[in-house]
Design a protein around this motif. Structure first.
Motif, PDB file in Angstrom:
ATOM      1  N   ARG A 139      26.865  26.811  34.687  1.00 47.34           N
ATOM      2  CA  ARG A 139      27.678  26.364  35.871  1.00 47.34           C
ATOM      3  C   ARG A 139      27.590  27.451  36.988  1.00 47.34           C
ATOM      4  NH1 ARG A 139      32.679  29.362  35.126  1.00 47.34           N
ATOM      5  NH2 ARG A 139      32.829  30.487  33.255  1.00 47.34           N
ATOM      6  N   TYR A 140      28.422  26.898  38.018  1.00 49.00           N
ATOM      7  CA  TYR A 140      28.322  27.621  39.312  1.00 49.00           C
ATOM      8  C   TYR A 140      29.793  27.809  39.968  1.00 49.00           C
ATOM      9  CZ  TYR A 140      23.867  25.343  38.758  1.00 49.00           C
ATOM     10  OH  TYR A 140      22.657  24.596  37.983  1.00 49.00           O
ATOM     11  N   VAL A 141      29.981  29.243  40.736  1.00 47.54           N
ATOM     12  CA  VAL A 141      31.198  29.453  41.226  1.00 47.54           C
ATOM     13  C   VAL A 141      30.840  30.156  42.526  1.00 47.54           C
ATOM     14  CG1 VAL A 141      33.189  30.639  41.048  1.00 47.54           C
ATOM     15  CG2 VAL A 141      32.238  30.027  38.855  1.00 47.54           C
ATOM     16  N   VAL A 142      31.380  29.687  43.585  1.00 47.84           N
ATOM     17  CA  VAL A 142      31.259  30.182  44.678  1.00 47.84           C
ATOM     18  C   VAL A 142      32.762  30.838  45.281  1.00 47.84           C
ATOM     19  CG1 VAL A 142      30.477  29.953  47.266  1.00 47.84           C
ATOM     20  CG2 VAL A 142      29.544  28.602  45.320  1.00 47.84           C
ATOM     21  N   TYR A 143      32.922  31.951  45.467  1.00 52.02           N
ATOM     22  CA  TYR A 143      34.085  32.685  45.904  1.00 52.02           C
ATOM     23  C   TYR A 143      34.302  32.691  47.350  1.00 52.02           C
ATOM     24  CZ  TYR A 143      35.198  34.405  41.072  1.00 52.02           C
ATOM     25  OH  TYR A 143      35.448  34.395  39.734  1.00 52.02           O
ATOM     26  N   ILE A 144      35.414  32.109  47.813  1.00 55.18           N
ATOM     27  CA  ILE A 144      35.920  32.101  49.117  1.00 55.18           C
ATOM     28  C   ILE A 144      37.249  32.416  49.231  1.00 55.18           C
ATOM     29  CG2 ILE A 144      34.135  30.386  50.090  1.00 55.18           C
ATOM     30  CD1 ILE A 144      36.008  28.125  49.185  1.00 55.18           C
ATOM     31  N   PRO A 145      37.243  33.741  49.106  1.00 52.95           N
ATOM     32  CA  PRO A 145      38.909  34.428  49.192  1.00 52.95           C
ATOM     33  C   PRO A 145      39.737  33.617  50.218  1.00 52.95           C
ATOM     34  CG  PRO A 145      37.166  36.059  48.839  1.00 52.95           C
ATOM     35  CD  PRO A 145      36.609  34.866  49.303  1.00 52.95           C
ATOM     36  N   PHE A 146      41.001  33.254  49.595  1.00 55.66           N
ATOM     37  CA  PHE A 146      42.118  32.477  50.476  1.00 55.66           C
ATOM     38  C   PHE A 146      41.868  31.145  50.995  1.00 55.66           C
ATOM     39  CE2 PHE A 146      42.586  37.281  50.445  1.00 55.66           C
ATOM     40  CZ  PHE A 146      43.958  37.264  49.805  1.00 55.66           C
ATOM     41  N   ALA A 147      40.658  30.593  50.674  1.00 55.31           N
ATOM     42  CA  ALA A 147      40.222  29.198  51.171  1.00 55.31           C
ATOM     43  C   ALA A 147      41.406  28.298  50.468  1.00 55.31           C
ATOM     44  CB  ALA A 147      39.088  28.997  50.760  1.00 55.31           C
ATOM     45  N   THR A 148      41.709  27.305  50.933  1.00 53.82           N
ATOM     46  CA  THR A 148      42.509  26.113  50.671  1.00 53.82           C
ATOM     47  C   THR A 148      41.727  24.842  50.360  1.00 53.82           C
ATOM     48  OG1 THR A 148      43.344  25.604  52.571  1.00 53.82           O
ATOM     49  CG2 THR A 148      44.493  27.337  51.513  1.00 53.82           C
ATOM     50  N   ALA A 149      42.297  23.947  49.849  1.00 51.02           N
ATOM     51  CA  ALA A 149      42.039  22.633  49.949  1.00 51.02           C
ATOM     52  C   ALA A 149      41.679  21.807  51.226  1.00 51.02           C
ATOM     53  CB  ALA A 149      42.679  21.559  48.953  1.00 51.02           C
TER      54      ALA A 149
END
Length: 203
Positions: free
Chosen positions: A155-165
């Motif tokens: 599985r894959y996870v892409v961190y994008i701190p403080f991003a929102t929908a």
């Protein structure tokens, strides 16, 4: 009878007990490396830095790499097989998590501590999206003698701190197979989750 009891005692001493679970001796470094890099894209495996465990069970660097990828070998103290690889810019975040877990902190406490430290500037998060790959399997599907894994799931996870929908256009939950979605929006740990569907073999 005495010989039987002695044999049982010796066998118990050669295993690691983990909340009722046991695993065999820690695999050799080259086996840990072989299995750990399975989480990375194929073109990143040869140059990845790899961390794992020595025969005392201590977390240590097994191989210094030449590219931006860091891989973690399976933790012998935990049930199931799980290895991961991530971009080196995530290492302060990941290392802090390991420190807090070692100190006995629960998941919610770790999240709260890192959130506070990131907001204060003490803990630095990447300034660009960065990826984590996680490869898992059952204990029975991992061969500790050869490093081979059957029926693994990536599985894959892409961190994008403080991003929102709202800032990404991503939903808060998946609405179809492999559909990306955002987890922990608006926090230091905001990340895109991508969970491919498992095939008929359980992968």
């Amino acid at each position: 009878m005495k010989k039987t009891l002695l044999f049982i005692a010796i066998m118990a001493a050669t295993t690691i007990s983990v909340t009722g679970q046991t695993k065999t001796n820690i695999p050799a470094p080259e086996i840990q490396i072989k299995a750990a890099v399975l989480a990375a894209p194929s073109d990143k495996r040869a140059g990845a830095t790899v961390y794992g465990y020595n025969q005392k069970g201590e977390f240590t660097q097994l191989r210094k790499g030449t590219n931006e990828m860091i891989c973690l070998a399976d933790n012998p103290k935990q049930k199931g097989f799980s290895v991961s690889c991530y971009h080196r810019d995530l290492n302060p975040f990941m290392a802090r998590g390991r420190e807090l877990r070692k100190a006995g902190k629960a998941a919610q406490e770790i999240f709260a501590a890192r959130e506070k430290e990131v907001k204060s500037g003490k803990l630095k998060m990447p300034g660009q999206p960065t990826t984590l790959f996680v490869y898992t399997a059952s204990d029975d599907d991992f061969n500790a003698a050869t490093g081979e894994v059957k029926n693994g799931y990536l599985r894959y996870v892409v961190y994008i701190p403080f991003a929102t929908a709202e800032s990404t256009g991503l939903p808060l939950k998946p609405e179809g197979p492999a559909m990306p979605w955002i987890m922990n929006p608006g926090t230091h740990g905001a990340h895109i989750m991508i969970n491919p569907p498992k095939d008929k073999e359980g992968q």
